[in-house]
Motif scaffolding. Structure first.
Motif, PDB file in Angstrom:
ATOM      1  N   ILE A 107      -9.121  -1.441  -4.972  1.00  0.00           N
ATOM      2  CA  ILE A 107      -9.052  -0.256  -5.827  1.00  0.00           C
ATOM      3  C   ILE A 107     -10.316  -0.133  -6.679  1.00  0.00           C
ATOM      4  O   ILE A 107     -10.923   0.943  -6.792  1.00  0.00           O
ATOM      5  N   LEU A 111     -12.453   2.909  -4.994  1.00  0.00           N
ATOM      6  CA  LEU A 111     -12.114   4.125  -5.740  1.00  0.00           C
ATOM      7  C   LEU A 111     -12.791   4.168  -7.106  1.00  0.00           C
ATOM      8  O   LEU A 111     -13.527   5.100  -7.408  1.00  0.00           O
ATOM      9  N   SER A 138     -15.744   7.213   3.741  1.00  0.00           N
ATOM     10  CA  SER A 138     -14.356   6.767   3.834  1.00  0.00           C
ATOM     11  C   SER A 138     -14.206   5.969   5.130  1.00  0.00           C
ATOM     12  O   SER A 138     -15.031   5.106   5.432  1.00  0.00           O
ATOM     13  N   ALA A 154      -4.647   2.938   1.328  1.00  0.00           N
ATOM     14  CA  ALA A 154      -4.420   3.621   0.050  1.00  0.00           C
ATOM     15  C   ALA A 154      -5.739   4.033  -0.599  1.00  0.00           C
ATOM     16  O   ALA A 154      -5.866   5.148  -1.126  1.00  0.00           O
ATOM     17  N   THR A 155      -6.735   3.141  -0.556  1.00  0.00           N
ATOM     18  CA  THR A 155      -8.009   3.476  -1.192  1.00  0.00           C
ATOM     19  C   THR A 155      -8.746   4.557  -0.427  1.00  0.00           C
ATOM     20  O   THR A 155      -9.356   5.452  -1.026  1.00  0.00           O
ATOM     21  N   GLY A 158      -7.087   7.846  -0.846  1.00  0.00           N
ATOM     22  CA  GLY A 158      -7.425   8.295  -2.184  1.00  0.00           C
ATOM     23  C   GLY A 158      -8.823   8.881  -2.263  1.00  0.00           C
ATOM     24  O   GLY A 158      -9.050   9.899  -2.929  1.00  0.00           O
ATOM     25  N   GLY A 161      -8.831  12.418  -0.941  1.00  0.00           N
ATOM     26  CA  GLY A 161      -8.322  13.384  -1.907  1.00  0.00           C
ATOM     27  C   GLY A 161      -9.326  13.661  -3.009  1.00  0.00           C
ATOM     28  O   GLY A 161      -9.524  14.821  -3.419  1.00  0.00           O
ATOM     29  N   PHE A 162      -9.962  12.614  -3.505  1.00  0.00           N
ATOM     30  CA  PHE A 162     -10.989  12.769  -4.530  1.00  0.00           C
ATOM     31  C   PHE A 162     -12.119  13.661  -4.019  1.00  0.00           C
ATOM     32  O   PHE A 162     -12.590  14.572  -4.714  1.00  0.00           O
TER      33      PHE A 162
END
Length: 238
Positions: A107, A111, A138, A154-155, A158, A161-162
């Motif tokens: 994380i 992220l 990514s 998950a990262t 994420g 989305g960011f």
């Protein structure tokens, strides 16, 4: 964007596609700020690429160090043209066997590190008279989940989305935001994270770097906001 004399920040520059990105950018005439924790590796890259590659010892999870460097490297007369958020890592394994330390490490790097640097570079890019570009690296793991990589998934989900929110937020400030979703690449990341051996059917770092250069060199009013890269035949040769 004509890359000649452009200032480009590349995180995770000490190995793999980060090094390949840096080489292709320098070949195009850009000035590259290569960020990574391994300063010896960065200095070795500078010896190969020359003075247009500027080594910056940096842990992207250290927000105070990032802020200090950005404030010292850039001002209204020296503005960044592009940011390549490439630094990332993976810790694979079953969810009930994953340590909280591994979870937080992913994380923080994949992220938080992107956020810490991007939030400081965006205001500088908004001052830029030309078109700027942020490219976030990514993974296909940001498009589909798979067993035993839930934290990494998950990262990277994420980050997608960011990135999508950011491109909609910044497009009217003449700042492009693109996300690359590469599959398996023959780098040390695959060997360390997945514990496997690289092989000739995996994508090569230089080929992935060519795609990055293409994204950067698109006309100013053309945005490719997402691109997925995969090997045609991903299977290890027999």
């Amino acid at each position: 964007m004509d890359l000649k004399n452009k200032r480009v920040i590349v995180t995770g520059a000490s190995s793999g596609i980060g090094t390949a990105f840096s080489k292709k950018l320098v070949d195009k005439g850009a000035v590259v700020y290569g960020l990574a924790r391994r300063i010896q590796k960065l200095n070795e890259i500078r010896q190969r690429l020359g003075e247009s590659f500027i080594p910056v010892e940096m842990d992207v999870t250290d927000q105070d160090a990032i802020e200090a460097w950005v404030n010292s490297a850039f001002d209204s007369e020296t503005l960044p043209d592009a940011l390549i958020n490439n630094a990332g890592l993976g810790r694979f394994g079953k969810v009930d066997e994953m340590s909280t330390e591994d979870w937080h490490t992913m994380i923080d790097t994949n992220l938080n590190g992107v956020f810490y640097l991007t939030r400081l570079i965006v205001p500088l890019m908004k001052q830029h008279p030309g078109t700027c570009h942020i490219i976030n690296i990514s993974s296909v793991a940001g498009l589909l989940g798979n067993p035993e990589i839930s934290g990494y998934n998950a990262t990277k989900f994420g980050l997608r989305g960011f990135s999508e929110a950011l491109f909609k937020e910044l497009r009217y400030d003449k700042i492009k935001v693109s996300t690359m979703f590469p599959g398996s690449i023959a780098t040390e990341f695959f060997e360390v994270a997945a514990g496997g051996d690289t092989h000739s059917n995996m994508m090569q770092p230089g080929d992935v770097a060519d795609t990055l250069i293409h994204l950067l060199e698109t006309p100013n009013n053309l945005l490719i906001n997402e691109v997925t890269l995969r090997p045609l035949n991903p299977k290890k040769p027999e």
